[in-house]
Scaffold this motif. Sequence first.
Motif, short mmCIF file in Angstrom:
data_model
loop_
_atom_site.label_atom_id
_atom_site.label_comp_id
_atom_site.label_asym_id
_atom_site.label_seq_id
_atom_site.Cartn_x
_atom_site.Cartn_y
_atom_site.Cartn_z
N ALA A 10 -46.36 2.06 37.65
CA ALA A 10 -47.57 1.68 36.92
C ALA A 10 -47.19 0.84 35.71
N ARG A 11 -48.14 0.08 35.19
CA ARG A 11 -47.91 -0.77 34.03
C ARG A 11 -47.42 0.06 32.85
N GLN A 12 -46.69 -0.57 31.94
CA GLN A 12 -46.10 0.15 30.81
C GLN A 12 -47.16 0.64 29.81
N ASP A 13 -48.33 0.03 29.76
CA ASP A 13 -49.37 0.45 28.82
C ASP A 13 -50.33 1.49 29.40
N THR A 14 -49.97 2.07 30.54
CA THR A 14 -50.79 3.10 31.16
C THR A 14 -50.59 4.42 30.42
N SER A 15 -51.69 5.04 30.00
CA SER A 15 -51.61 6.29 29.23
C SER A 15 -51.26 7.47 30.15
N PRO A 16 -50.77 8.57 29.56
CA PRO A 16 -50.46 9.76 30.38
C PRO A 16 -51.66 10.29 31.17
N SER A 17 -52.87 10.19 30.60
CA SER A 17 -54.05 10.66 31.33
C SER A 17 -54.34 9.74 32.52
N GLU A 18 -54.09 8.43 32.36
CA GLU A 18 -54.28 7.50 33.47
C GLU A 18 -53.22 7.72 34.55
N ILE A 19 -52.00 8.09 34.15
CA ILE A 19 -50.94 8.41 35.11
C ILE A 19 -51.37 9.62 35.95
N LYS A 20 -51.93 10.61 35.29
CA LYS A 20 -52.41 11.80 36.00
C LYS A 20 -53.53 11.44 36.97
N GLN A 21 -54.44 10.56 36.55
CA GLN A 21 -55.53 10.11 37.42
C GLN A 21 -55.00 9.35 38.62
N LEU A 22 -53.99 8.50 38.41
CA LEU A 22 -53.38 7.76 39.52
C LEU A 22 -52.74 8.73 40.52
N THR A 23 -52.04 9.73 40.00
CA THR A 23 -51.40 10.73 40.86
C THR A 23 -52.44 11.45 41.70
N GLU A 24 -53.52 11.87 41.06
CA GLU A 24 -54.59 12.58 41.78
C GLU A 24 -55.27 11.67 42.80
N LYS A 25 -55.52 10.43 42.42
CA LYS A 25 -56.19 9.47 43.30
C LYS A 25 -55.40 9.27 44.59
N TYR A 26 -54.10 9.02 44.47
CA TYR A 26 -53.29 8.75 45.66
C TYR A 26 -52.99 10.03 46.44
N SER A 27 -52.96 11.17 45.77
CA SER A 27 -52.81 12.44 46.49
C SER A 27 -54.03 12.70 47.37
N LYS A 28 -55.22 12.39 46.84
CA LYS A 28 -56.45 12.58 47.61
C LYS A 28 -56.50 11.65 48.82
N ILE A 29 -56.02 10.41 48.64
CA ILE A 29 -56.00 9.47 49.77
C ILE A 29 -55.10 10.00 50.88
N VAL A 30 -53.95 10.55 50.50
CA VAL A 30 -53.02 11.11 51.49
C VAL A 30 -53.67 12.28 52.22
N GLU A 31 -54.29 13.19 51.47
CA GLU A 31 -54.91 14.35 52.09
C GLU A 31 -56.10 13.97 52.96
N LYS A 32 -56.87 12.97 52.53
CA LYS A 32 -58.03 12.52 53.30
C LYS A 32 -57.61 11.93 54.64
N ASN A 33 -56.41 11.36 54.70
CA ASN A 33 -55.90 10.75 55.94
C ASN A 33 -54.94 11.67 56.68
N HIS A 34 -55.13 12.97 56.54
CA HIS A 34 -54.40 14.00 57.28
C HIS A 34 -52.92 14.03 56.94
N GLY A 35 -52.56 13.71 55.70
CA GLY A 35 -51.19 13.82 55.24
C GLY A 35 -51.04 15.03 54.33
N GLU A 36 -49.82 15.30 53.94
CA GLU A 36 -49.54 16.44 53.07
C GLU A 36 -48.56 16.01 51.98
N ILE A 37 -48.90 16.28 50.73
CA ILE A 37 -47.99 16.01 49.61
C ILE A 37 -47.07 17.22 49.49
N VAL A 38 -45.78 17.02 49.70
CA VAL A 38 -44.81 18.10 49.58
C VAL A 38 -44.41 18.29 48.12
#
Length: 115
Positions: A10-38
């Motif tokens: 992620a860009r260097q000016d991304t805040s910790p809360s935005e990092i958390k949102q990115l993590t959650e966003k992409y985790s949901k995409i994985v789970e929605k497409n029948h994947g599993e975050i280990v």
Amino acid sequence: MNLYEHTIIARQDTSPSEIKQLTEKYSKIVEKNHGEIVKTENWGLINLSYLIKKNKKGSYIHFKIKGDGNMIDELEKNESIDKKLLRYLTIKVKEFDLETNYFENRENKEKDAKN
């Protein structure tokens, strides 16, 4: 099911809360497409080897994912249009290394080396 290691920068000016949102966003995409975050690891702000879109540093987030190729295609499609991300990389692996923490606090390693 295939095993993948997926890293996003992620860009260097991304805040910790935005990092958390990115993590959650992409985790949901994985789970929605029948994947599993280990496992998910936030490696923090690291210097880049060269400038990427005028950024000297990037916030690294690493995922260990079980899933199929269609799930990876969908994940990368969403990442390619995200303005907060500089790069992403997916690697297919045979097994996960869940014990080693490569980005452990460097101060702890230096203290251990002195003792």
